[in-house]
Every structure is written in structure tokens, then in C-alpha cells.
Design a protein around this motif. Structure first.
Motif, PDB file in Angstrom:
ATOM      1  N   PHE A  66      -5.315  -1.744 -14.280  1.00  0.00           N
ATOM      2  CA  PHE A  66      -4.299  -1.924 -13.244  1.00  0.00           C
ATOM      3  C   PHE A  66      -4.781  -1.281 -11.945  1.00  0.00           C
ATOM      4  O   PHE A  66      -5.153  -0.111 -11.936  1.00  0.00           O
ATOM      5  N   LEU A  67      -4.731  -2.034 -10.854  1.00  0.00           N
ATOM      6  CA  LEU A  67      -5.198  -1.542  -9.563  1.00  0.00           C
ATOM      7  C   LEU A  67      -4.035  -1.510  -8.582  1.00  0.00           C
ATOM      8  O   LEU A  67      -3.282  -2.484  -8.459  1.00  0.00           O
ATOM      9  N   PHE A  68      -3.883  -0.374  -7.887  1.00  0.00           N
ATOM     10  CA  PHE A  68      -2.814  -0.181  -6.908  1.00  0.00           C
ATOM     11  C   PHE A  68      -3.442   0.167  -5.559  1.00  0.00           C
ATOM     12  O   PHE A  68      -4.518   0.776  -5.497  1.00  0.00           O
ATOM     13  N   CYS A  69      -2.752  -0.207  -4.477  1.00  0.00           N
ATOM     14  CA  CYS A  69      -3.263   0.113  -3.142  1.00  0.00           C
ATOM     15  C   CYS A  69      -2.114   0.473  -2.221  1.00  0.00           C
ATOM     16  O   CYS A  69      -0.974   0.065  -2.420  1.00  0.00           O
ATOM     17  N   CYS A  70      -2.447   1.243  -1.199  1.00  0.00           N
ATOM     18  CA  CYS A  70      -1.451   1.649  -0.213  1.00  0.00           C
ATOM     19  C   CYS A  70      -1.140   0.477   0.722  1.00  0.00           C
ATOM     20  O   CYS A  70      -1.998  -0.354   0.995  1.00  0.00           O
ATOM     21  N   LYS A  71       0.094   0.442   1.227  1.00  0.00           N
ATOM     22  CA  LYS A  71       0.467  -0.600   2.187  1.00  0.00           C
ATOM     23  C   LYS A  71       0.557  -0.067   3.615  1.00  0.00           C
ATOM     24  O   LYS A  71       0.960  -0.791   4.521  1.00  0.00           O
ATOM     25  N   THR A  72       0.155   1.198   3.796  1.00  0.00           N
ATOM     26  CA  THR A  72       0.109   1.764   5.152  1.00  0.00           C
ATOM     27  C   THR A  72      -1.230   1.396   5.782  1.00  0.00           C
ATOM     28  O   THR A  72      -2.279   1.843   5.316  1.00  0.00           O
ATOM     29  N   ARG A  73      -1.203   0.585   6.812  1.00  0.00           N
ATOM     30  CA  ARG A  73      -2.436   0.048   7.391  1.00  0.00           C
ATOM     31  C   ARG A  73      -3.373   1.148   7.889  1.00  0.00           C
ATOM     32  O   ARG A  73      -4.584   1.040   7.782  1.00  0.00           O
ATOM     33  N   GLU A  74      -2.784   2.207   8.436  1.00  0.00           N
ATOM     34  CA  GLU A  74      -3.600   3.270   9.028  1.00  0.00           C
ATOM     35  C   GLU A  74      -4.394   4.060   7.991  1.00  0.00           C
ATOM     36  O   GLU A  74      -5.313   4.819   8.351  1.00  0.00           O
ATOM     37  N   CYS A  75      -4.072   3.907   6.712  1.00  0.00           N
ATOM     38  CA  CYS A  75      -4.799   4.624   5.659  1.00  0.00           C
ATOM     39  C   CYS A  75      -6.154   3.986   5.346  1.00  0.00           C
ATOM     40  O   CYS A  75      -6.963   4.594   4.636  1.00  0.00           O
ATOM     41  N   TYR A  76      -6.396   2.778   5.870  1.00  0.00           N
ATOM     42  CA  TYR A  76      -7.638   2.061   5.544  1.00  0.00           C
ATOM     43  C   TYR A  76      -8.719   2.389   6.569  1.00  0.00           C
ATOM     44  O   TYR A  76      -9.118   1.558   7.370  1.00  0.00           O
ATOM     45  N   THR A  77      -9.180   3.650   6.508  1.00  0.00           N
ATOM     46  CA  THR A  77     -10.305   4.047   7.344  1.00  0.00           C
ATOM     47  C   THR A  77     -11.598   3.711   6.613  1.00  0.00           C
ATOM     48  O   THR A  77     -11.613   3.511   5.397  1.00  0.00           O
ATOM     49  N   CYS A  78     -12.678   3.649   7.350  1.00  0.00           N
ATOM     50  CA  CYS A  78     -13.941   3.119   6.820  1.00  0.00           C
ATOM     51  C   CYS A  78     -14.442   3.917   5.617  1.00  0.00           C
ATOM     52  O   CYS A  78     -14.593   5.147   5.681  1.00  0.00           O
ATOM     53  N   ASN A  79     -14.674   3.207   4.516  1.00  0.00           N
ATOM     54  CA  ASN A  79     -15.296   3.749   3.305  1.00  0.00           C
ATOM     55  C   ASN A  79     -14.519   4.920   2.688  1.00  0.00           C
ATOM     56  O   ASN A  79     -15.097   5.789   2.046  1.00  0.00           O
ATOM     57  N   ASP A  80     -13.214   4.931   2.880  1.00  0.00           N
ATOM     58  CA  ASP A  80     -12.357   5.977   2.310  1.00  0.00           C
ATOM     59  C   ASP A  80     -11.566   5.386   1.147  1.00  0.00           C
ATOM     60  O   ASP A  80     -10.741   4.492   1.342  1.00  0.00           O
ATOM     61  N   SER A  81     -11.807   5.876  -0.055  1.00  0.00           N
ATOM     62  CA  SER A  81     -11.203   5.295  -1.261  1.00  0.00           C
ATOM     63  C   SER A  81      -9.866   5.913  -1.638  1.00  0.00           C
ATOM     64  O   SER A  81      -9.284   5.543  -2.666  1.00  0.00           O
ATOM     65  N   ARG A  82      -9.352   6.827  -0.844  1.00  0.00           N
ATOM     66  CA  ARG A  82      -8.134   7.534  -1.237  1.00  0.00           C
ATOM     67  C   ARG A  82      -6.874   6.670  -1.168  1.00  0.00           C
ATOM     68  O   ARG A  82      -5.813   7.086  -1.632  1.00  0.00           O
ATOM     69  N   CYS A  83      -6.982   5.461  -0.619  1.00  0.00           N
ATOM     70  CA  CYS A  83      -5.824   4.578  -0.507  1.00  0.00           C
ATOM     71  C   CYS A  83      -5.742   3.580  -1.659  1.00  0.00           C
ATOM     72  O   CYS A  83      -4.893   2.676  -1.648  1.00  0.00           O
ATOM     73  N   VAL A  84      -6.607   3.708  -2.669  1.00  0.00           N
ATOM     74  CA  VAL A  84      -6.596   2.815  -3.832  1.00  0.00           C
ATOM     75  C   VAL A  84      -6.735   3.641  -5.115  1.00  0.00           C
ATOM     76  O   VAL A  84      -7.385   4.690  -5.115  1.00  0.00           O
ATOM     77  N   LYS A  85      -6.128   3.152  -6.207  1.00  0.00           N
ATOM     78  CA  LYS A  85      -6.205   3.825  -7.503  1.00  0.00           C
ATOM     79  C   LYS A  85      -6.283   2.784  -8.604  1.00  0.00           C
ATOM     80  O   LYS A  85      -5.797   1.652  -8.451  1.00  0.00           O
ATOM     81  N   VAL A  86      -6.870   3.167  -9.744  1.00  0.00           N
ATOM     82  CA  VAL A  86      -6.984   2.262 -10.885  1.00  0.00           C
ATOM     83  C   VAL A  86      -6.655   3.025 -12.163  1.00  0.00           C
ATOM     84  O   VAL A  86      -6.981   4.209 -12.298  1.00  0.00           O
ATOM     85  N   PHE A  87      -5.991   2.333 -13.093  1.00  0.00           N
ATOM     86  CA  PHE A  87      -5.585   2.909 -14.373  1.00  0.00           C
ATOM     87  C   PHE A  87      -5.998   1.972 -15.501  1.00  0.00           C
ATOM     88  O   PHE A  87      -5.998   0.750 -15.349  1.00  0.00           O
ATOM     89  N   ARG A  88      -6.320   2.576 -16.653  1.00  0.00           N
ATOM     90  CA  ARG A  88      -6.690   1.814 -17.854  1.00  0.00           C
ATOM     91  C   ARG A  88      -5.680   2.089 -18.957  1.00  0.00           C
ATOM     92  O   ARG A  88      -5.231   3.217 -19.142  1.00  0.00           O
ATOM     93  N   CYS A  89      -5.352   1.034 -19.707  1.00  0.00           N
ATOM     94  CA  CYS A  89      -4.490   1.177 -20.879  1.00  0.00           C
ATOM     95  C   CYS A  89      -5.014   0.250 -21.970  1.00  0.00           C
ATOM     96  O   CYS A  89      -5.483  -0.856 -21.683  1.00  0.00           O
ATOM     97  N   GLN A  90      -4.967   0.700 -23.217  1.00  0.00           N
ATOM     98  CA  GLN A  90      -5.448  -0.133 -24.323  1.00  0.00           C
ATOM     99  C   GLN A  90      -4.632   0.124 -25.584  1.00  0.00           C
ATOM    100  O   GLN A  90      -4.041   1.186 -25.759  1.00  0.00           O
ATOM    101  N   LEU A  91      -4.620  -0.888 -26.447  1.00  0.00           N
ATOM    102  CA  LEU A  91      -3.868  -0.829 -27.692  1.00  0.00           C
ATOM    103  C   LEU A  91      -4.681  -1.477 -28.807  1.00  0.00           C
ATOM    104  O   LEU A  91      -5.438  -2.419 -28.561  1.00  0.00           O
TER     105      LEU A  91
END
Length: 361
Positions: A83-108
């Protein structure tokens, strides 16, 4: 999408967007999809605030996409979703900064408390009443009306709508809930404006011919560079090195990227567990030490990347600051370690286009 440790870098599955019936995008169908609300795999312990906050502005992130990626021969990963999530604040998308996106794994495992042992039917299930997407079925965890993530707060007036936090409660109140709260009439607005447009993510293998052609062209380019005579004997060696580093190498990587995607320009995801990303620039490529090991101690390896073409379908273009990326590369535990039915964080690397590049459309 599925893969195992034996998958080579040459084996790539391409993801494309398609319209789908709403029932195909619900959890029992194990969908790969973009936008809408998350179709949670495990019905217990989905990530919630503050884990889903942007590390820059601290506002709740939006669900971007999920990839169904079981691992053949590994029962604990019979069902596996990223699962991938991202920020919707445009100003957070500075060059090569990954802090505005996150990913999670789940398995069964195949036998679990949430889903039948046998695969879901291909046909639409009987027309039961519309499933309640405001609550997870097994544990009764309430979900935020705005984003579909766990919501522990409720409207203090009607107590019928849940939220992940104050920010989304305020969004809903201003959007429609102020008119609907405590009203006897059913809401006519069922979709939050906070969500990205929803589509199914379907895959097909990248044709081997396209891969070989791109590799052969790359070799020819490199040979041509090697065979070129000096540009000018008068140029200092340091000047030549600088030109090679800042122009030739970056242009070579970008041209390789464009040629590789040209046969399938509408691809939005490239999946190659254990393979290598297709970078858009020679700048800001991670070294091994930049990719943290999993909490279990195993190395994290590349699994899939999100392409810039996806931005076209998200309706996020704006003047000035904008939600943007060159590519988002996701790295996951090479052992796909067991966290029971919980969700665990994985690693994501955001690379942007350099200033002299034009992104594909």
C-alpha cells in the motif's frame, strides 16, 4: 503481480489503468488499484495516524495505490499487498525528498480468518446489500469517511460518521456534512473529494524484444562515446570530466528511460521484485547503504516503481508547486518477513527529474 527471489532484472511486469466495476476493487477480490479508498488486506491493525502523517507538513496522507504481490511457494505470503500513500500538500514535493510518501506491506497465509481458502469467483457476487465501507468487517474497526483509514473520532453531533482526525472531520464538515448532520435524509454525496480517481491496475509482461532493443541501443551509445575523438585538445581534463558527469551521463540515463518506456507509454507501474529500477536521472540514485535493512535484519531489495505517467490521471496539475515525481522506487524485505496479520513499513525512494529534463506525458 507475483514474484520470487529468483526473478531477474529482465523480468518486468507493466501496470496500466483500466476502468472496473466497483465490486472488483473491494478487499475480497484482492485488487491492484489506484485511488479511491484502500482495500485493506488484513482486517486488523491497518496503519493509522500518526503513522500515516506526512513527515513534512504532518497532515494525513492520501491513499495512492496498492499492488497485490503474493510470493509463490511462501505460504505466509500467499496473499500479499503493498500500500502506497502520498501527501496532498503541493509544497511538500521538494526535489528528491521522500518524506511525503510512505509504503506499507501486509500478508496472510492461504488459511486465514478473513477470506475463503479458494480464490474469489470471476463473476460478480450475488447482489447483496451494498457493503458498509465505513467499518472493517471482522474486528469492527471504524474507518474515516474522508480517506478510508482507521477512524477513532466521530462527529460529536450525529455520532454516525467516523474520522481519522480533526483535519478530515473539518474537511467533511465544510464539504457536505454541515448540511447533512442529524438530517433524516440519506447523503447524496458518497465519495470524498480528498480521494484520487479510482481505477484498476492491470498488468502484462514487458516484451523481451523491447528490453533487448533498449539494451543494444544503450551499448551502441556507450561505444559511440568511447570512439569519439577529443572535443578539443585545448580543453582542460577537469572540464571534460565535468561535462561528462553533468551532461553526458545524465542525458544517457534519461534517454535510456525514454527508449525503454516508448513501446508502452501509458505504463504507470513497473514491477520487478529483485530486479532494478528504471531511473529517470543519473542524480540521486541510492547506494546500498541508503536502503535501510528490514527490522528483521534482512536486506531490502527493489520490488516496484511508480512512473510519472500516473500523475496525468490523478488530476493534480497546478501552476507553481505541484504533486510531482520522476519515479517512486519501493524497496521491501527480501525475506518478506512475517508480521502475523499486521501492516509493516517498507522503504520508498523518490527521484525527481533534473532541471533540464522534460518528463513524459
Amino acid at each position: 503481480m507475483s514474484g520470487g527471489p529468483s526473478l531477474s532484472s529482465a523480468e518486468v511486469d507493466l501496470g496500466f489503468l483500466e476502468e472496473a466495476e466497483p465490486w472488483r476493487l473491494l478487499s475480497p477480490q484482492f485488487p491492484s488499484k489506484v485511488g479511491g479508498k484502500p482495500a485493506w488486506l488484513s482486517q486488523t491493525g491497518p496503519p493509522s495516524l500518526p503513522g500515516l502523517e506526512c513527515e513534512i507538513c504532518r497532515l494525513p496522507m492520501a491513499f495512492l495505490l496498492q499492488v497485490y504481490a503474493p510470493i509463490s511457494g511462501q505460504d505466509r505470503s500467499f496473499h500479499r499487498m503493498l500500500f502506497l500513500f502520498c501527501c496532498k500538500t503541493r509544497e511538500c514535493y521538494t526535489c528528491n525528498d521522500s518524506r511525503c510518501v510512505k509504503v506499507f506491506r501486509c500478508q496472510l497465509p492461504r488459511r486465514n480468518e478473513f477470506y475463503p481458502y479458494d480464490p474469489p469467483p470471476e463473476d460478480e457476487p450475488p447482489s447483496d446489500p451494498e457493503p458498509d465501507q465505513s467499518v472493517l468487517s471482522v474486528p469492527g474497526i471504524k474507518l474515516c469517511w474522508v480517506c478510508g483509514c482507521p477512524g477513532s473520532k466521530a462527529c460529536s453531533r450525529c455520532h454516525t460518521v467516523s474520522y481519522c482526525g480533526k483535519h478530515h472531520q473539518t474537511l467533511h464538515w465544510k464539504h457536505t456534512h454541515k448540511r447533512e448532520c442529524c438530517s433524516q435524509e440519506a447523503s447524496v454525496v458518497t465519495t470524498s473529494t480528498f480521494l484520487f480517481p479510482e481505477s484498476e491496475l492491470v498488468t502484462e509482461p514487458e516484451e523481451e524484444k523491447n528490453t533487448k532493443d533498449a539494451e543494444e541501443e544503450e551499448e551502441e551509445e556507450e561505444q559511440g562515446i568511447e570512439d569519439c575523438p577529443p572535443l578539443a585538445d585545448a580543453l582542460a581534463e577537469a572540464d571534460l570530466e565535468e561535462m561528462a558527469l553533468h551532461e553526458t551521463e545524465n542525458n544517457k540515463v534519461f534517454q535510456r528511460f525514454k527508449k525503454r518506456i516508448a513501446p508502452e507509454p501509458h505504463q504507470v507501474v513497473r514491477y520487478s521484485r529483485g530486479g532494478s529500477p528504471l531511473w529517470v536521472s543519473s542524480q540521486h540514485i541510492p547506494l546500498d547503504q541508503d536502503i535501510p535493512a528490514c527490522t528483521c535484519g534482512a536486506k531490502r531489495t527493489f520490488e516496484f516503481q511508480v512512473m510519472p505517467q500516473l500523475l496525468n490521471s490523478l488530476c493534480v496539475d497546478s501552476t507553481g508547486a505541484s504533486i510531482d515525481w520522476g519515479t517512486l522506487a519501493v524497496y521491501t524485505c527480501s525475506a518478506s518477513c512475517n508480521h502475523e496479520d499486521q501492516y509493516c513499513s517498507e522503504f520508498i525512494w523518490k527521484q525527481d527529474f533534473s532541471s533540464d529534463q522534460m518528463k513524459p506525458t
